[in-house]
Design an enzyme around this catalytic site. Structure first.
Site, PDB file in Angstrom:
ATOM      1  N   HIS A 124       0.787  -1.227  -0.020  1.00 18.03           N
ATOM      2  CA  HIS A 124       0.045   0.087  -0.101  1.00 18.03           C
ATOM      3  C   HIS A 124       0.933   1.239  -0.015  1.00 18.03           C
ATOM      4  O   HIS A 124       2.173   1.251   0.432  1.00 18.03           O
ATOM      5  CB  HIS A 124      -0.934  -0.019   1.447  1.00 18.03           C
ATOM      6  N   LYS A 150      -0.602   4.964   4.503  1.00 12.80           N
ATOM      7  CA  LYS A 150      -1.433   3.969   5.214  1.00 12.80           C
ATOM      8  C   LYS A 150      -1.072   4.062   6.653  1.00 12.80           C
ATOM      9  O   LYS A 150       0.188   3.526   7.081  1.00 12.80           O
ATOM     10  CB  LYS A 150      -1.391   2.623   4.713  1.00 12.80           C
TER      11      LYS A 150
HETATM   12  N1  LIG Z   1     -12.717  -0.995   3.026  1.00 10.97           N
HETATM   13  C1  LIG Z   1     -12.117  -0.682   1.951  1.00 10.97           C
HETATM   14  O1  LIG Z   1     -12.563  -0.977   0.795  1.00 10.97           O
HETATM   15  C2  LIG Z   1     -10.954   0.355   2.080  1.00 10.97           C
HETATM   16  C3  LIG Z   1     -10.827   0.729   3.356  1.00 10.97           C
HETATM   17  N2  LIG Z   1      -9.929   1.737   3.413  1.00 10.97           N
HETATM   18  C4  LIG Z   1      -9.701   2.171   4.523  1.00 10.97           C
HETATM   19  O2  LIG Z   1     -10.493   3.666   4.835  1.00 10.97           O
HETATM   20  C5  LIG Z   1      -9.687   4.527   5.875  1.00 10.97           C
HETATM   21  C6  LIG Z   1      -9.722   5.763   5.227  1.00 10.97           C
HETATM   22  O3  LIG Z   1      -8.621   5.794   4.244  1.00 10.97           O
HETATM   23  P1  LIG Z   1      -8.137   7.039   3.191  1.00 10.97           P
HETATM   24  O4  LIG Z   1      -9.249   7.793   2.948  1.00 10.97           O
HETATM   25  O5  LIG Z   1      -7.185   6.639   2.416  1.00 10.97           O
HETATM   26  O6  LIG Z   1      -7.711   7.945   4.370  1.00 10.97           O
HETATM   27  P2  LIG Z   1      -7.436   9.422   4.565  1.00 10.97           P
HETATM   28  O7  LIG Z   1      -6.175   9.661   5.512  1.00 10.97           O
HETATM   29  O8  LIG Z   1      -7.147  10.023   3.284  1.00 10.97           O
HETATM   30  O9  LIG Z   1      -8.948   9.885   5.210  1.00 10.97           O
HETATM   31  C7  LIG Z   1      -9.375   9.788   6.394  1.00 10.97           C
HETATM   32  C8  LIG Z   1     -10.130  11.151   6.878  1.00 10.97           C
HETATM   33  O10 LIG Z   1     -10.645  10.815   8.142  1.00 10.97           O
HETATM   34  C9  LIG Z   1     -10.594  12.048   8.782  1.00 10.97           C
HETATM   35  N3  LIG Z   1     -10.944  11.899  10.041  1.00 10.97           N
HETATM   36  C10 LIG Z   1     -10.011  12.157  11.220  1.00 10.97           C
HETATM   37  N4  LIG Z   1     -10.740  11.994  12.504  1.00 10.97           N
HETATM   38  C11 LIG Z   1     -11.997  11.742  11.982  1.00 10.97           C
HETATM   39  C12 LIG Z   1     -13.254  11.735  12.699  1.00 10.97           C
HETATM   40  N5  LIG Z   1     -13.198  11.781  14.472  1.00 10.97           N
HETATM   41  N6  LIG Z   1     -14.456  11.426  12.043  1.00 10.97           N
HETATM   42  C13 LIG Z   1     -14.422  11.604  10.746  1.00 10.97           C
HETATM   43  N7  LIG Z   1     -13.110  11.689   9.835  1.00 10.97           N
HETATM   44  C14 LIG Z   1     -12.147  11.761  10.499  1.00 10.97           C
HETATM   45  C15 LIG Z   1      -9.460  12.714   8.244  1.00 10.97           C
HETATM   46  O11 LIG Z   1      -9.312  14.106   8.718  1.00 10.97           O
HETATM   47  P3  LIG Z   1      -7.767  15.039   8.845  1.00 10.97           P
HETATM   48  O12 LIG Z   1      -6.947  14.877   7.668  1.00 10.97           O
HETATM   49  O13 LIG Z   1      -8.511  16.154   9.181  1.00 10.97           O
HETATM   50  O14 LIG Z   1      -7.365  14.149  10.261  1.00 10.97           O
HETATM   51  C16 LIG Z   1      -8.979  12.307   6.951  1.00 10.97           C
HETATM   52  O15 LIG Z   1      -9.642  13.440   6.031  1.00 10.97           O
HETATM   53  C17 LIG Z   1      -8.441   3.556   6.024  1.00 10.97           C
HETATM   54  O16 LIG Z   1      -8.633   2.881   7.427  1.00 10.97           O
HETATM   55  C18 LIG Z   1      -8.150   2.600   5.320  1.00 10.97           C
HETATM   56  O17 LIG Z   1      -7.733   1.630   5.475  1.00 10.97           O
HETATM   57  C19 LIG Z   1      -9.410   2.720   2.325  1.00 10.97           C
HETATM   58  C20 LIG Z   1      -9.595   2.028   0.936  1.00 10.97           C
HETATM   59  C21 LIG Z   1     -10.551   0.889   1.193  1.00 10.97           C
HETATM   60  O1  LIG Z   2      -5.638   2.066   3.604  1.00 12.05           O
HETATM   61  C1  LIG Z   2      -5.776   1.836   2.108  1.00 12.05           C
HETATM   62  O2  LIG Z   2      -5.784   2.479   1.334  1.00 12.05           O
HETATM   63  C2  LIG Z   2      -6.744   0.513   1.999  1.00 12.05           C
HETATM   64  N1  LIG Z   2      -7.090  -0.255   2.985  1.00 12.05           N
HETATM   65  C3  LIG Z   2      -7.957  -1.137   2.914  1.00 12.05           C
HETATM   66  C4  LIG Z   2      -7.278  -2.371   3.773  1.00 12.05           C
HETATM   67  O3  LIG Z   2      -6.670  -1.971   4.821  1.00 12.05           O
HETATM   68  O4  LIG Z   2      -7.371  -3.352   3.407  1.00 12.05           O
HETATM   69  C5  LIG Z   2      -8.438  -1.787   1.602  1.00 12.05           C
HETATM   70  C6  LIG Z   2      -7.319  -1.351   0.376  1.00 12.05           C
HETATM   71  O5  LIG Z   2      -6.583  -2.319   0.238  1.00 12.05           O
HETATM   72  C7  LIG Z   2      -6.868  -0.088   0.454  1.00 12.05           C
END
Ligand SMILES: NC(=O)C1=CN([C@@H]2O[C@H](COP(=O)(O)OP(=O)(O)OC[C@H]3O[C@@H](n4cnc5c(N)ncnc54)[C@H](OP(=O)(O)O)[C@@H]3O)[C@@H](O)[C@H]2O)C=CC1
Ligand SMILES: O=C(O)C1=N[C@H](C(=O)O)C[C@H](O)C1
Length: 235
Positions: free
Chosen positions: A131, A135
């Site tokens: 990744h 992450k």
């Molecule tokens: N299940 C799936 O298919 C996938 C899962 N993921 C997971 O999704 C999550 C997010 O990934 P990603 O978008 O890349 O991460 P990012 O870091 O880009 O986004 C996370 C966001 O959450 C915000 N945040 C922080 N605290 C809070 C809160 N209390 N409430 C709401 N939002 C908050 C952050 O804001 P700030 O920047 O202001 O701190 C930031 O904008 C990760 O855990 C990742 O592993 C990712 C891709 C696919």
């Molecule tokens: O953090 C990410 O970007 C992603 N998180 C998920 C995971 O932890 O499996 C899904 C995807 O691989 C992207």
């Protein structure tokens, strides 16, 4: 549908575009500093936030009768509590470590291969996930689901471990962080004479985001704790 985005980072912003293209309204975009908002403005919430924030976000939705889809990884120590709250409130909740159609097919392929390998002791399984460098958690939620798929379907394994395994029944998972990689997962079976690999490579985040929006559309009006297998009708 009125959607609340809990987390407006890489995933939240990708989900917004797909949600709008499917005719939905994004009524809330919540980040770290947005503490005072009314979640009941939304028909459904989609949480892609931080490991430290997801459980609080999910709890807030369920306490306010708003169905919630969560893709945040790294918070599953509290998963059972979220399930219990959902049942107590008769709410709607879906968590998936990966919402993409391709990975959910890959999960089923992994389980089938694990079953086939159960009596073939000459093969040892290892997993690798790659990744982007931003992450926060390791191993990825997807790698953990893949490891659980092997453990549930193959008698030779009972646990997983990040990096080197100290026990032959524990699946070693190697986590690599490389600039801008959206998500690559490989399951490798290795014997003295050959290797068998299955791999899923995400080219971008759109598959994850589309799956989350489809799950939210499916969840509205339902009560219970569901998985992507329920949404996609596979498995
Ligand atoms: N299940 C799936 O298919 C996938 C899962 N993921 C997971 O999704 C999550 C997010 O990934 P990603 O978008 O890349 O991460 P990012 O870091 O880009 O986004 C996370 C966001 O959450 C915000 N945040 C922080 N605290 C809070 C809160 N209390 N409430 C709401 N939002 C908050 C952050 O804001 P700030 O920047 O202001 O701190 C930031 O904008 C990760 O855990 C990742 O592993 C990712 C891709 C696919
Ligand atoms: O953090 C990410 O970007 C992603 N998180 C998920 C995971 O932890 O499996 C899904 C995807 O691989 C992207």
């Amino acid at each position: 549908m009125k959607i609340a985005l809990l987390g407006y980072g890489r995933m939240g912003q990708t989900i917004e575009k797909i949600a709008i293209s499917r005719g939905h309204d994004v009524v809330l975009k919540i980040d770290k500093d947005d503490n005072d908002y009314d979640i009941t403005l939304a028909d459904v919430a989609i949480d892609f936030s931080l490991p430290s924030a997801a459980f609080g976000n999910i709890t807030n939705c369920l306490n306010n009768n708003v169905p919630v889809v969560s893709g945040t990884t790294g918070w599953l120590d509290n998963y059972d509590k979220a399930v219990a709250l959902c049942k107590e409130k008769n709410g709607g909740f879906i968590y998936a470590s990966n919402f993409s159609l391709g990975v959910n097919i890959f999960f089923e392929l992994n389980k089938t291969l694990a079953k086939m390998m159960s009596n073939l002791n000459q093969y040892n399984v290892t997993m690798e996930e790659i990744h982007h460098t931003k992450k926060l958690d390791a191993p990825s939620g997807t790698a953990i689901t893949l490891a659980e798929g092997v453990i549930d379907n193959n008698n030779n394994y009972d646990d997983w471990k990040l990096d080197e395994s100290d026990k032959s029944t524990r699946i070693p998972i190697v986590a690599k962080r490389i600039e801008d990689v959206p998500g690559t997962h490989t399951v490798n079976y290795e014997s003295e004479v050959d290797s068998i690999n299955i791999e899923h490579v995400a080219h971008n985040r759109q598959g994850f985001a589309l799956g989350a929006v489809v799950a939210a559309e499916w969840l509205v009006g339902k009560a219970g704790v569901f998985s992507m297998n329920d949404v996609l009708n596979i498995g």
